[in-house]
Design an enzyme around this catalytic site. Structure first.
Site, short mmCIF file in Angstrom:
data_model
loop_
_atom_site.label_atom_id
_atom_site.label_comp_id
_atom_site.label_asym_id
_atom_site.label_seq_id
_atom_site.Cartn_x
_atom_site.Cartn_y
_atom_site.Cartn_z
N ASN A 1 39.63 48.55 39.25
CA ASN A 1 39.03 48.16 37.97
C ASN A 1 37.54 47.68 38.25
O ASN A 1 37.12 47.33 39.15
CB ASN A 1 39.64 47.14 37.74
CG ASN A 1 39.16 45.77 36.72
OD1 ASN A 1 38.34 46.19 36.08
ND2 ASN A 1 40.26 44.50 36.94
N LYS B 1 35.46 46.62 36.36
CA LYS B 1 34.86 45.15 35.76
C LYS B 1 34.07 45.15 35.16
O LYS B 1 33.14 46.32 34.50
CB LYS B 1 35.16 43.70 36.93
CG LYS B 1 36.11 44.02 37.64
CD LYS B 1 36.70 42.87 38.57
CE LYS B 1 37.44 41.90 39.03
NZ LYS B 1 37.33 41.36 40.06
N HIS C 1 44.29 40.03 32.69
CA HIS C 1 43.95 39.91 33.92
C HIS C 1 42.95 38.84 34.10
O HIS C 1 43.17 38.07 33.42
CB HIS C 1 42.61 41.24 33.96
CG HIS C 1 41.53 40.65 35.31
ND1 HIS C 1 41.04 39.82 36.13
CD2 HIS C 1 42.15 41.95 36.83
CE1 HIS C 1 40.34 40.33 36.79
NE2 HIS C 1 41.70 41.21 37.20
N GLU D 1 40.98 36.72 34.72
CA GLU D 1 39.19 36.74 34.57
C GLU D 1 39.25 36.97 32.32
O GLU D 1 39.10 36.11 32.36
CB GLU D 1 38.65 37.67 34.68
CG GLU D 1 38.21 37.64 36.12
CD GLU D 1 37.71 38.79 36.98
OE1 GLU D 1 37.67 40.25 36.21
OE2 GLU D 1 38.26 38.78 38.83
N GLU E 1 48.47 40.31 40.82
CA GLU E 1 47.52 39.84 41.45
C GLU E 1 47.01 38.18 41.19
O GLU E 1 46.80 37.60 40.96
CB GLU E 1 45.81 40.10 40.84
CG GLU E 1 46.40 41.53 40.38
CD GLU E 1 44.48 41.78 39.69
OE1 GLU E 1 44.35 43.25 40.59
OE2 GLU E 1 44.34 41.41 38.61
N GLY F 1 38.72 39.11 44.35
CA GLY F 1 37.46 39.24 44.92
C GLY F 1 37.16 37.91 46.19
O GLY F 1 35.93 37.33 46.03
N SER G 1 41.52 41.47 46.29
CA SER G 1 41.20 42.05 47.96
C SER G 1 41.50 43.24 48.57
O SER G 1 41.83 43.31 50.12
CB SER G 1 41.08 40.81 48.67
OG SER G 1 39.79 39.57 48.13
#
Ligand code: PGA
Length: 252
Positions: free
Chosen positions: A9, A11, A95, A97, A167, A173, A212
């Site tokens: 991904n 991003k 996702h 985000e 996730e 991250g 991660s």
């Protein structure tokens, strides 16, 4: 037996030049040695160019999101039919985000899941709890709610042509990965929810872990019973790291 998938991904990263380098490095490095499936998810504007670069390789192409509508007056959106048209086989949906920063509710996520599937684009449904939710002991409840919203809207049969990515938000991250026990526990729960409604679909469902993942921790995670590969953010922008993760997946 379930195949493993490693999905990068990207991003909001990349440029024409950087993407060319990444794709060249990944395809050269994978060579004939790749035993699992590999996918990259670049930003929308680069999808068509990356599709052209991937032609003739086994690397799959995914989008990072999709509109909840099929077409019409929705300025700034990209439809699932358009994604299919330019050669995208998959799209991420929900996702964290998107959920936290762009207001993708469980209902919106379910709508996106359905339009993607209707267009023949395989949804990779992302779910996961925040740190606060984990610490207050409601992880399984949150997972059940996020997954249940899509099962209710699309039916469990839809998961025969979908992928789930677990996730934990606190691991994205942050450099902080779920322990193998924490990840396996949630993956087993996800599979049991789907298997409870349809044993075959549950047994065959690919469930990716994201948060991660790196070359150094991938093999340990992918070896677990209910983990079928990974959704990789930061490490997917580094050819050597991404290839190390792909090799770890191929070896399981
Ligand atoms: P990360 O991101 O690998 O950088 O933690 C994973 C993701 O957000 O999909």
């Amino acid at each position: 037996m379930r195949k493993t998938l490693v999905a990068g991904n990207w991003k909001l990263n990349g440029s024409s030049e950087l993407n060319r380098g990444l794709i060249a490095g990944i395809t050269a490095g994978l060579g004939a040695a790749s035993g699992g499936e590999v996918m990259v998810c670049p930003p929308y504007v680069y999808l068509a160019a990356v599709a052209a670069q991937l032609a003739g390789t086994d690397v799959l192409l995914g989008a990072q999101d999709v509109a909840a509508e099929d077409g019409g007056a929705f300025t700034g959106e990209v439809s699932a039919v358009m994604l299919a048209d330019i050669g995208c086989s998959h799209t991420l949906i929900g996702h964290s985000e998107r959920r936290t920063r762009y207001g993708d509710s469980d209902e919106v996520v379910a709508a996106k899941f359905r339009v993607a599937q209707a267009a023949g684009v395989k949804p990779v449904l992302c779910i996961g709890e925040t740190l606060e939710e984990r610490e207050s002991g409601v992880t399984m409840e949150v997972i059940g709610r996020q997954l249940g919203a899509v099962v209710d809207a699309a039916g469990v049969g839809a998961f025969a042509a979908a992928i789930v990515a677990y996730e934990p938000v606190w691991a994205i991250g942050t450099g902080r990965t779920a322990t193998p026990d924490q990840a396996q526990e949630v993956h087993r729960h996800i599979r049991s929810i789907i298997a409870g409604a349809d044993a075959k679909i549950g047994a065959e469902l690919q469930i990716l872990y994201g948060g991660s993942v790196k070359g150094a921790n991938a093999a340990e995670l992918f070896a677990l019973e209910d983990i079928d590969g990974g959704l990789i953010g930061g490490a997917s922008l580094d050819v050597a790291e991404f290839l190390a993760i792909c090799k770890a997946a191929a070896g399981t």
